[in-house]
Design a protein around this motif. Structure first.
Motif, PDB file in Angstrom:
ATOM      1  N   GLU A  88       0.833  -1.203   0.000  1.00  9.48           N
ATOM      2  CA  GLU A  88       0.000   0.000   0.000  1.00  9.48           C
ATOM      3  C   GLU A  88       0.872   1.260   0.000  1.00  9.48           C
ATOM      4  O   GLU A  88       1.856   1.328   0.729  1.00  9.48           O
ATOM      5  N   ASN A 133      -5.126   1.418   2.744  1.00  9.80           N
ATOM      6  CA  ASN A 133      -6.254   1.382   3.668  1.00  9.80           C
ATOM      7  C   ASN A 133      -6.233   2.499   4.687  1.00  9.80           C
ATOM      8  O   ASN A 133      -7.253   3.093   4.995  1.00  9.80           O
ATOM      9  N   GLY A 134      -5.051   2.733   5.271  1.00  9.73           N
ATOM     10  CA  GLY A 134      -4.985   3.689   6.375  1.00  9.73           C
ATOM     11  C   GLY A 134      -3.550   3.907   6.779  1.00  9.73           C
ATOM     12  O   GLY A 134      -2.693   4.174   5.921  1.00  9.73           O
ATOM     13  N   LEU A 136      -0.813   2.268   7.663  1.00  9.70           N
ATOM     14  CA  LEU A 136       0.376   1.636   7.080  1.00  9.70           C
ATOM     15  C   LEU A 136       0.701   2.184   5.685  1.00  9.70           C
ATOM     16  O   LEU A 136       1.855   2.449   5.361  1.00  9.70           O
ATOM     17  N   TYR A 285      -7.488  -4.924  -1.469  1.00 11.61           N
ATOM     18  CA  TYR A 285      -8.329  -5.508  -0.405  1.00 11.61           C
ATOM     19  C   TYR A 285      -8.596  -4.437   0.652  1.00 11.61           C
ATOM     20  O   TYR A 285      -7.657  -3.844   1.181  1.00 11.61           O
ATOM     21  N   ASP A 288      -8.205  -3.754   6.819  1.00  9.96           N
ATOM     22  CA  ASP A 288      -6.947  -3.577   7.532  1.00  9.96           C
ATOM     23  C   ASP A 288      -7.089  -4.331   8.844  1.00  9.96           C
ATOM     24  O   ASP A 288      -8.185  -4.427   9.389  1.00  9.96           O
ATOM     25  N   VAL A 291      -7.099 -10.281   8.632  1.00 10.64           N
ATOM     26  CA  VAL A 291      -6.663 -10.916   7.397  1.00 10.64           C
ATOM     27  C   VAL A 291      -7.590 -12.054   7.015  1.00 10.64           C
ATOM     28  O   VAL A 291      -8.170 -12.732   7.845  1.00 10.64           O
ATOM     29  N   GLN A 292      -7.747 -12.227   5.721  1.00 11.66           N
ATOM     30  CA  GLN A 292      -8.512 -13.361   5.213  1.00 11.66           C
ATOM     31  C   GLN A 292      -7.552 -14.089   4.291  1.00 11.66           C
ATOM     32  O   GLN A 292      -6.831 -13.464   3.527  1.00 11.66           O
ATOM     33  N   ARG A 297      -5.166 -12.543  -2.885  1.00 12.09           N
ATOM     34  CA  ARG A 297      -4.327 -11.670  -2.060  1.00 12.09           C
ATOM     35  C   ARG A 297      -2.882 -12.199  -2.018  1.00 12.09           C
ATOM     36  O   ARG A 297      -1.922 -11.438  -2.141  1.00 12.09           O
ATOM     37  N   HIS A 374       3.598  -3.916  12.292  1.00 11.03           N
ATOM     38  CA  HIS A 374       2.661  -2.810  12.562  1.00 11.03           C
ATOM     39  C   HIS A 374       1.473  -3.215  13.417  1.00 11.03           C
ATOM     40  O   HIS A 374       0.483  -2.483  13.461  1.00 11.03           O
ATOM     41  N   VAL A 452       6.855   0.131  15.709  1.00 10.91           N
ATOM     42  CA  VAL A 452       6.651   1.473  15.199  1.00 10.91           C
ATOM     43  C   VAL A 452       6.406   2.523  16.284  1.00 10.91           C
ATOM     44  O   VAL A 452       6.065   3.669  15.976  1.00 10.91           O
ATOM     45  N   ASN A 481       7.179   5.914  14.492  1.00 10.55           N
ATOM     46  CA  ASN A 481       6.659   6.511  13.263  1.00 10.55           C
ATOM     47  C   ASN A 481       6.781   8.036  13.280  1.00 10.55           C
ATOM     48  O   ASN A 481       6.928   8.661  14.329  1.00 10.55           O
ATOM     49  N   TYR A 570     -11.260  -1.827  18.393  1.00  8.35           N
ATOM     50  CA  TYR A 570     -10.173  -1.512  19.329  1.00  8.35           C
ATOM     51  C   TYR A 570      -9.871  -0.009  19.377  1.00  8.35           C
ATOM     52  O   TYR A 570      -9.326   0.490  20.357  1.00  8.35           O
ATOM     53  N   GLU A 669      -3.048  -0.182  19.773  1.00  5.49           N
ATOM     54  CA  GLU A 669      -2.692   0.652  18.620  1.00  5.49           C
ATOM     55  C   GLU A 669      -1.171   0.643  18.527  1.00  5.49           C
ATOM     56  O   GLU A 669      -0.481   1.098  19.434  1.00  5.49           O
ATOM     57  N   SER A 671       1.039   2.333  16.789  1.00  6.99           N
ATOM     58  CA  SER A 671       1.619   3.665  16.954  1.00  6.99           C
ATOM     59  C   SER A 671       0.529   4.725  16.845  1.00  6.99           C
ATOM     60  O   SER A 671       0.286   5.506  17.747  1.00  6.99           O
TER      61      SER A 671
HETATM   62  C1  26Q Z   1      -3.520  -8.303   5.274  1.00  5.01           C
HETATM   63  C2  26Q Z   1      -3.854  -9.459   4.610  1.00  5.01           C
HETATM   64  C3  26Q Z   1      -4.951  -9.521   3.762  1.00  5.01           C
HETATM   65  C4  26Q Z   1      -5.684  -8.354   3.561  1.00  5.01           C
HETATM   66  C5  26Q Z   1      -5.341  -7.194   4.225  1.00  5.01           C
HETATM   67  C6  26Q Z   1      -4.274  -7.158   5.081  1.00  5.01           C
HETATM   68  C7  26Q Z   1      -3.928  -5.925   5.789  1.00  5.01           C
HETATM   69  C8  26Q Z   1      -3.961  -4.700   5.122  1.00  5.01           C
HETATM   70  C9  26Q Z   1      -3.649  -3.529   5.783  1.00  5.01           C
HETATM   71  C10 26Q Z   1      -3.544  -5.923   7.115  1.00  5.01           C
HETATM   72  C11 26Q Z   1      -3.227  -4.746   7.768  1.00  5.01           C
HETATM   73  C12 26Q Z   1      -3.277  -3.533   7.113  1.00  5.01           C
HETATM   74  C13 26Q Z   1      -2.966  -2.247   7.735  1.00  5.01           C
HETATM   75  C14 26Q Z   1      -2.492  -2.092   8.949  1.00  5.01           C
HETATM   76  C15 26Q Z   1      -2.236  -0.758   9.495  1.00  5.01           C
HETATM   77  O1  26Q Z   1      -2.558   0.250   8.889  1.00  5.01           O
HETATM   78  N1  26Q Z   1      -1.624  -0.682  10.685  1.00  5.01           N
HETATM   79  C16 26Q Z   1      -1.321   0.605  11.279  1.00  5.01           C
HETATM   80  O2  26Q Z   1      -0.010   0.971  10.894  1.00  5.01           O
HETATM   81  C17 26Q Z   1       0.275   2.297  11.290  1.00  5.01           C
HETATM   82  C18 26Q Z   1       1.637   2.654  10.736  1.00  5.01           C
HETATM   83  O3  26Q Z   1       2.643   1.989  11.437  1.00  5.01           O
HETATM   84  C19 26Q Z   1       0.213   2.420  12.801  1.00  5.01           C
HETATM   85  O4  26Q Z   1       0.401   3.772  13.139  1.00  5.01           O
HETATM   86  C20 26Q Z   1      -1.125   1.934  13.324  1.00  5.01           C
HETATM   87  O5  26Q Z   1      -1.122   1.928  14.732  1.00  5.01           O
HETATM   88  C21 26Q Z   1      -1.425   0.551  12.785  1.00  5.01           C
HETATM   89  O6  26Q Z   1      -2.726   0.164  13.170  1.00  5.01           O
END
Ligand code: 26Q
Length: 843
Positions: A88, A133-134, A136, A285, A288, A291-292, A297, A374, A452, A481, A570, A669, A671
């Motif tokens: 991402e 997604n967000g 990460l 996908y 976040d 996981v599936q 994927r 993360h 992080v 971070n 959470y 969380e 970070s």
């Molecule tokens: C994994 C497998 C299949 C489909 C999706 C995923 C997947 C995708 C995105 C799993 C996790 C994520 C994203 C995680 C994420 O954003 N974590 C955040 O990372 C930030 C940066 O380090 C931290 O500040 C946040 O605390 C943390 O939640």
């Protein structure tokens, strides 16, 4: 224009290249030129998008000049390159950011105005690339900005999803997902490189054979081959000439496949194969932290990692280097486990395709990779069932077994009798159905492992990665971070930026610790007045936006209390709602009670398959509907859910915030990075001791941070004793009243079933201990309200928050990665004036 110029100026203009010059007049001409020759329009018939595209190409030309100089310098000096591997990259819009980093914002504004246009309107035309997604994905984007700004040679490698994160609409209070067609009007920032392609195999089986020298070898006979094509986007640093690249891979069918099928007369089958191949990079996908185990994927992950590693090997060899020194020229960082298959893929490329012996290849592999974790949520740890994995990547499964066999031999030497420990360290989970554990693969295959935030790294060492920490403690370190102040202050908050720079100059923009100098002005009443005025203006802007998007009228003088982030239990958006209902009850009991007027603003997307998250969105909107319409409230409380929270909207939200909600259950969380963006823009934080909140509080001082809630150890202890949410419900009348009011159906037009799943979760399980933290949160919010009554003192705290945020620049994070993990150095880039002729093109 030209008529009023003297001959010297006209001469200067003529030698200033239309594609690289930075004067207002050159920029204006380039804009008109691009409108005509790229968009094929003249001003009278051009749409806003045509003007935006013309402007984007005008800016891109300036980037390309820097990019070519950068690439040539890297090749010439055979530099070590950071390769940030990430599924991402949540880049956000490029145009305005590039103007800031090029330092031509004002020139472009004038050039655009002289063309009869408005720069802000053109900037708003850009559809942001939402390829994440967000947190990460956004972190990867901030790190790309800092890598370039610090002049570190770097490539970001990822996937060019055709559909990024869905657009969110709110219908009847519920989230609806709309496909993100970000490419539909074209993407002026990328350069398509059809010549840069790699084949990626999938499925099939392996065969062993003995080569002409008598060596045992394995070949992989796939049942499918996909081609990855590169799309490059230049990423310019702030006030430097370094332009690194973000290289994203798109999946296509290899040409050879059509012919095979075509020859046997299966035209439909051949075309269909193309369609199926392209599926790999079709869509991000949208989940976040959950996981599936979906085959597509896994294919996505392998696809982009294989293309990236093949590309790195080609670059290395093209520069005349031997593969034995691969790790001296590349540091590859795994952004979570999503690219962790890279460990097995690099082994396969080195051993099977380049015939390097196993031990040597393993040494290179471990020295190349670093792994960033993360998450602490067990359900977010990636694992793939052996059957799925073996049928998709049969050769990698063999390689993983061999890595595991050798690794567990070492483990046995250290812990000869600890069967349980060996089972936990194994790359294969054999506790039930068998799985490949991606975090274990990442740990074993990397020389460095990091969390992080300080707390997160400590918890990793004590919990999810404990056995790895005990086995190789030297691999572990923390890298808290950070976020880029270019996008998150300079670009999003121009008013604050000019106020700060008027006092301390603008060196803080790439040396954020310099913000400390602002503390000298805390006691300056005039400065505080200006500070407040800027906050009020940004709040007015956001209020206008809210009215336009949701129809809700909010009072810009009220306390702007904001929680924007992905929706997750959470993260406890519903705890925030319990506070709103508590205030609402207070007003209902005594309509004349003294209450600090607040506007509660929420934003965030829910994973489409995450039922509870979607219900939380409906809950927020339902409470908003009742509270906003109740005449007793007399507009003292307003609740708003801003649809479609993304980078663009974040840029409007952070500057206007006064209270930042960072209220996750302690220990969950990793970070947070939104917490940093808020505080940098002068919001005070109400938060738990979680993630980077701990360090933010350390930096700004406990007297400038609203702390509440159980600490991580207290959460663990509470759960160990047997947490019973009913005890809190039964013993706290205020809490009971809130829960009972929700259950009564008052927020759901009498439907007592609608929010039942939410209430049952809270009362019967409450895994995120909302009820245990409720009173502490309410008391803390009361302290917030009291503090807000003293506007002058609130402003002091706001200034101090900003002044002490230096640590949270992503420049600091990246410097630490460079020195402690990647072992890379800055390379200063000089602009080469006549790059085209030097390249031998003589155009
Ligand atoms: C994994 C497998 C299949 C489909 C999706 C995923 C997947 C995708 C995105 C799993 C996790 C994520 C994203 C995680 C994420 O954003 N974590 C955040 O990372 C930030 C940066 O380090 C931290 O500040 C946040 O605390 C943390 O939640």
């Amino acid at each position: 224009m030209t008529a009023s110029m003297d001959p010297a100026q006209i001469a200067a203009l003529q030698i200033e290249d239309d594609r690289t010059g930075l004067s207002i007049e050159t920029l204006r001409r380039a804009l008109a030129d691009n409108l005509f020759y790229i968009q094929g329009k003249y001003p009278e018939i051009a749409t806003k998008n045509d003007f935006y595209m013309a402007l984007a190409y005008t800016v891109r030309d300036r980037l390309l000049k820097r990019w070519i100089s950068t690439t040539r310098a890297y090749v010439k000096n055979n530099v070590k390159v950071v390769c940030y591997l990430s599924a991402e990259f949540l880049m956000g819009p490029h145009l305005a950011n590039n103007l800031i980093n090029l330092g031509i914002y004002e020139q472009i504004r004038k050039a655009v105005e002289e063309s009869g246009l408005n720069l802000e309107e053109l900037i708003e035309q850009e559809e942001e690339p939402g390829l994440g997604n967000g947190g990460l994905g956004r972190l990867a984007a901030c790190y790309m900005d800092s890598l370039s700004s610090l002049e570190i040679p770097a490539i970001g490698y990822g996937i060019r999803y055709e559909f990024g994160i869905f657009d969110q609409e709110i219908r009847n209070g519920w989230q609806a997902e709309i496909t993100d067609k970000w490419l539909q009007w074209g993407n002026p920032w990328e350069i398509h490189r059809p010549e840069l392609g790699y084949n990626v195999k999938l499925g099939g089986h392996t065969e062993s054979y003995t080569d002409e020298h008598g060596n045992y070898r394995v070949r992989w006979i796939p049942n499918q081959i996909i081609k990855g094509i590169a799309y490059d986007t230049p990423i310019l640093g702030y006030q430097v000439n370094t332009a690194n690249i973000l290289r994203l891979w798109k999946a296509e069918a290899p040409e050879s496949f059509d012919f095979q099928a075509f020859n046997i007369g299966d035209y439909y089958g051949a075309v269909n194969k193309k369609v199926v191949s392209e599926n790999i990079s079709k869509v991000l996908y949208p989940n976040d932290e959950q996981v599936q185990g979906k085959q597509l994927r896994l294919e996505q992950q392998y696809f982009f990692v294989s293309c990236s590693l093949q590309n790195m090997i080609r670059i290395h060899q093209d520069h005349g280097n031997s593969l034995e020194t691969f790790h001296e020229n590349f540091a590859a960082q795994l952004n979570d486990t999503h690219p962790a298959i890279g460990v097995a893929e690099l082994m396969r490329l080195l051993v099977d395709e380049h015939h390097i012996d196993w031990d040597k290849a393993w040494d290179i592999t471990q020295k190349t990779f670093g792994y960033t974790n993360h998450t602490l949520l067990p359900e977010a740890l990636e694992k793939w069932s052996i059957n799925l994995f073996g049928s998709t990547l049969p050769r990698h499964l063999e390689i993983i077994y061999e890595i595991n066999r050798r690794f567990l031999d070492q483990v046995r030497l250290k812990y000869p009798h600890d069967v349980a420990k060996i089972a936990r360290l194994s790359l294969i989970d054999e506790t039930g159905d068998r799985y490949v554990r991606m975090a274990n693969l990442a740990c074993v295959g990397s020389h460095a492992i990091n969390g992080v935030a300080a707390l997160h790294t400590e918890l990793l060492k004590q919990t999810v990665l404990r056995d790895f920490y005990e086995f190789s403690p030297e691999k572990f370190s923390n890298k808290t971070n950070g976020v880029t102040p270019r996008r998150w202050i300079v670009l999003s908050n121009p008013g604050l930026t000019s106020l700060i720079s008027s006092k301390i100059g603008d060196n803080w923009i790439n040396h954020l610790e310099d913000l400390r100098q602002l503390e000298r002005f805390v006691e300056d009443a005039n400065f505080r007045q200006q500070w407040r005025q800027i906050k009020l203006e940004t709040k007015r802007n956001l209020a206008n936006y809210i009215q336009k998007k949701t129809g809700v009228v909010v009072n810009p003088e009220s306390l702007f209390d904001i929680q924007v982030k992905r929706i997750h239990e959470y993260k406890r958006q519903h705890l925030n709602v319990l506070h709103i209902i508590t205030l609402y009850n207070r007003i209902k009991h005594n309509p004349d009670c003294e209450i600090v007027p607040r506007t509660f603003i929420f934003g965030g997307k829910a994973a489409p398959g995450y039922y509870m998250a979607k219900l939380i969105i409906k809950f927020i909107n339902s409470v908003a509907e009742v509270v906003n319409a109740d005449p007793d409230v007399r507009d003292r409380l307003k609740v708003v859910f801003l649809p479609d929270y993304n980078v663009t909207l974040g840029q409007k939200v952070y500057p206007a915030a006064e209270l930042s909600e960072q209220i996750s259950t302690a220990g969950l969380e990793a970070s947070g990075t939104g917490n940093m963006k808020f505080s940098m823009n002068g919001a005070l934080t109400i938060g738990t001791l979680d993630g980077a909140n701990v360090e933010i509080r350390e930096e700004v001082g406990e007297e400038n941070f609203f702390l509440f809630g159980l600490r991580t150890e207290e959460v663990y202890a509470l759960k160990a004793r047997g947490y019973n949410p009913w005890e809190y419900y039964n013993s706290n009348p205020q809490l009971k009243e809130v829960i009972d009011l929700i259950a009564s159906g008052i927020f759901s037009h009498g439907d007592t079933g609608l929010f039942r799943p939410l209430l049952d979760s809270l009362l019967y399980h409450d895994p995120f201990i909302l009820l245990a933290d409720y009173q502490s949160y309410i008391d803390c919010q009361e302290r917030v309200s009291q503090a807000y009554r003293d506007q002058d003192n609130w402003t002091r705290m706001s200034i101090v928050n900003v002044a002490r945020m230096g640590k949270f620049s992503s420049d600091r994070s990246i410097r630490e990665y460079c020195q402690e993990i990647w072992n890379v150095e800055p390379v200063t880039i000089e602009l080469e004036e006549y790059v085209q002729s030097k390249a031998g093109l003589n155009v």
